[in-house]
Design an enzyme around this catalytic site. Sequence first.
Site, short mmCIF file in Angstrom:
data_model
loop_
_atom_site.label_atom_id
_atom_site.label_comp_id
_atom_site.label_asym_id
_atom_site.label_seq_id
_atom_site.Cartn_x
_atom_site.Cartn_y
_atom_site.Cartn_z
N GLN A 181 -9.60 0.34 3.84
CA GLN A 181 -8.79 1.07 4.69
C GLN A 181 -9.09 1.77 6.14
O GLN A 181 -8.87 1.62 6.55
CB GLN A 181 -7.86 2.13 3.65
CG GLN A 181 -7.09 1.57 2.45
CD GLN A 181 -6.13 0.45 2.14
OE1 GLN A 181 -5.51 0.31 3.49
NE2 GLN A 181 -6.80 -0.05 1.15
N ARG A 231 0.54 -1.09 0.07
CA ARG A 231 0.11 0.01 0.02
C ARG A 231 0.94 1.33 0.05
O ARG A 231 0.47 2.33 -0.55
CB ARG A 231 -0.93 -0.11 0.91
CG ARG A 231 -2.03 -0.81 0.95
CD ARG A 231 -3.11 -0.97 1.76
NE ARG A 231 -4.33 -2.19 1.82
CZ ARG A 231 -4.75 -2.59 1.89
NH1 ARG A 231 -4.19 -3.41 3.42
NH2 ARG A 231 -5.59 -3.71 1.40
N TYR A 242 -7.81 0.73 -6.23
CA TYR A 242 -7.31 -0.52 -6.19
C TYR A 242 -6.23 -1.14 -5.10
O TYR A 242 -6.20 -0.25 -4.16
CB TYR A 242 -6.34 -0.51 -7.26
CG TYR A 242 -4.92 0.14 -7.35
CD1 TYR A 242 -4.56 1.02 -7.00
CD2 TYR A 242 -4.72 -0.21 -9.02
CE1 TYR A 242 -3.38 2.16 -7.24
CE2 TYR A 242 -3.21 0.80 -9.56
CZ TYR A 242 -3.20 1.96 -8.37
OH TYR A 242 -1.75 2.08 -8.67
N GLU A 243 -5.79 -2.01 -4.95
CA GLU A 243 -4.58 -2.19 -3.72
C GLU A 243 -5.77 -2.58 -2.62
O GLU A 243 -5.39 -1.75 -1.92
CB GLU A 243 -3.67 -1.44 -3.48
CG GLU A 243 -3.22 -1.86 -5.05
CD GLU A 243 -2.03 -2.31 -4.40
OE1 GLU A 243 -1.03 -2.68 -5.81
OE2 GLU A 243 -1.48 -2.99 -3.90
N GLY A 244 -7.12 -2.57 -2.15
CA GLY A 244 -7.76 -2.23 -1.58
C GLY A 244 -8.36 -0.74 -1.15
O GLY A 244 -7.91 -0.03 -1.19
#
Lengths: 377, 387
Positions: B362, B240, B355-357
């Site tokens: 988060q 992240r 993207y990436e969570g």
Amino acid sequence: MSMSMTENRQAVLARASAFADEFLEPVAADLDSTAKFPQALVMELGRQNLLTLPADSNAGLRAHVEALRIIAQVCPAVASILNHHALAAYAIFKWGSDAQKTAYLPGLATGGTLSTVAMHESGPALGHGPEALVGSLAGGRLTLNGVKSFVRNAGAAHLYVGFASVGPAGAMSVAGFVAASDTPGVSVGPPYLTMGLRGCPVADVTFKNVVLEAGLLGVAADGADMLAELCSVLALGEAAQTTGIGKAAAVHASAAARHRIQFGHPIAELQAVQQLLCEIATDAHLAWLGVLHAAQLADDGWPFGVEAAMVKSFLGRFGQKLLVDAIQVEGGLGICETAPPHFKGTLPLARMFRDIAGTTLCDAPDDFPEGLVAASF
Amino acid sequence: MNLITPEQSAIQQAAKDFTAQHIIPKARAYDVSGEFHAVLLEEAKPSRIFGMAIPQSYGGLAYSPLTQALVLEEWGYGCCAMATTLAASVLSMESVMLAGTEAQKQQFYTPMLNGKIGAFCLTEPTAGSDVGGGRTTAVKTSAGYTIHGSKCWITNGGVADVFTVFAKTDPSAGMKGISAFILERGMPGFTVGDDENKLGLRSSNTVFLNLKDVKVPASALLGQEGDGMKIAMQTLDLARPAIAALAIGLAERALALCIAHINARFPAKPFPGQALQFKLADMRIQIEAARQVLHHMLALREAGKPFSQESAMSKTYATDVAMNVAATAMRLMGSAGYISEVGKLMRDVKVMQIYEGTNQIQRLVVARATLARPKTAAPALEKAMAK
């Protein structure tokens, strides 16, 4: 402000809805990808009597913004073509000579004549750049030299309502004019590649020794006031588009949230998602009330510049966020320009994200609606 | 706070030079066409930058997390689509770094030191935020495993040579039934769908992957059966900050373009009006704060302290800041912004909030850490109040 519908406005809304469903929905995505000027749609808008609502004493600005909002829910680019065309019609209707009205208004209403407004220049302020459009007045004759930049509908338009700086250096004033696109010396530059509102062309328009024998709009001394009023009307039209896009985005994102199952439930059941959806709908709705109020003031003959500036300032802060958040709700599918193979359905949010950036722009760094609002107190 | 070493400064300058020479001039054309920027891999090959996270013992550059972030910020300044290719390749490798055997590390690192890249394959049509909702299975056979299912939104999926793929070895066990595997390009049954036509990061390769009874040897398993979820989450914790670094670079670019436009438009004025000045100041404050959140998180990581929450914070804050800075730059530039590179920056960063969570996931991570009840005995005051 009355919230009830007059019969006339109700009919306008019905025509705008039918036009959007029947003619726009099937082509909106294609128009975005080809960016080809939709001449046939302009003619259809004419057949539906939607092209010159602000120049129609039976309709007015409120009817115009209501129609724009409905059209923008489906295709903001066509709404943008309409908004700039109707703005020029408004100027001619309000300030044009009898001869100009007779010559132009019928064609503007049918779509046979497409028009636009040419307001911006590349310099720091009107009349101050190296390419500023400068006019010289002799009797009724106006001679023009210079460039208007970022002109919407440029190339497609047959008629420009523009503004030029006239008078001696140090005591320059602004004069409005009406110029046909086939006047000798008028030329249109290559279209810009814009982020969104594709299909509504944007280009620079150059005036080289252009002589207008009877092209002055209204009284030369009123130019600056006319320009300010047109900026307010344009801002209301763009705000109507923005709130329309926001409403459509809220509807689409809500449907996506109901269908998207994660953790065993539709994500629409999650509070964080509900909050995003609520904020999109609320911001769009409250801004829309501001647009309606300003448009009604205009139709009733009151000043409306401050109210229009408030709406513009508000949507400058919250307009883009409507689509930033709507896409966030739809997630990966929200950023798709075309549907991936594993998805069946339409995905308009990526296009609307690009479009709404164009309807919430300030036109330049010196375009500062906040100053107008502050000065009013 | 981290002040960078002379060595890091030199690496940062090299990344700046590479960006100016190889990334910025090409970014716009690739954005318009949406075609994968394959030429970048060739041009980056001599620098071995795709091996920047690989330990020295394997021939890698062994850059520290902060050094990697400095490079990624410069790439992000140039073009986040191109930078995403690098970040996603590093991401795919982090899982191997966490759980791989010596042989697996050799298998994964070698192509990356030779101009090839990797892809991390977690998301499925039914499993986005809900990682446990995946339907891809890995059935144990005498020779290894047979993997069946599909993956979507896979960055680098169509252009990578090595893949980390997550599949359920025990579908009844939920998240504890997920395992991680190493796959290679061209394995029978492993096929690539069309490129997605995206709003932003357009030239970054994003594809659907089909896994139709792909047979892999037992040696393809990363860690133990059931370790998949743990490996994926730890990998994402490591990855992240890379997205944060990209977003900070992107925001710097938006601010630079905006300032250049204002200077060109008001050449005679040393300072524009306060309304503009304050907006520019806010953009600068937010970018600097985002960078410091990131660098603090990297300092925690380098010090061996927990950083999962800070990793989530840095990705969320930096991408939200970048979205805000890019949109503000667009507004301030007006019509000129609408035809400029800033539109690309806005479109690119919108993808990065997802993207990436997603930034919502988060926030869940941060909220849960924030709301976590202390494990030690309750303080006296709370005890008293409980009575």
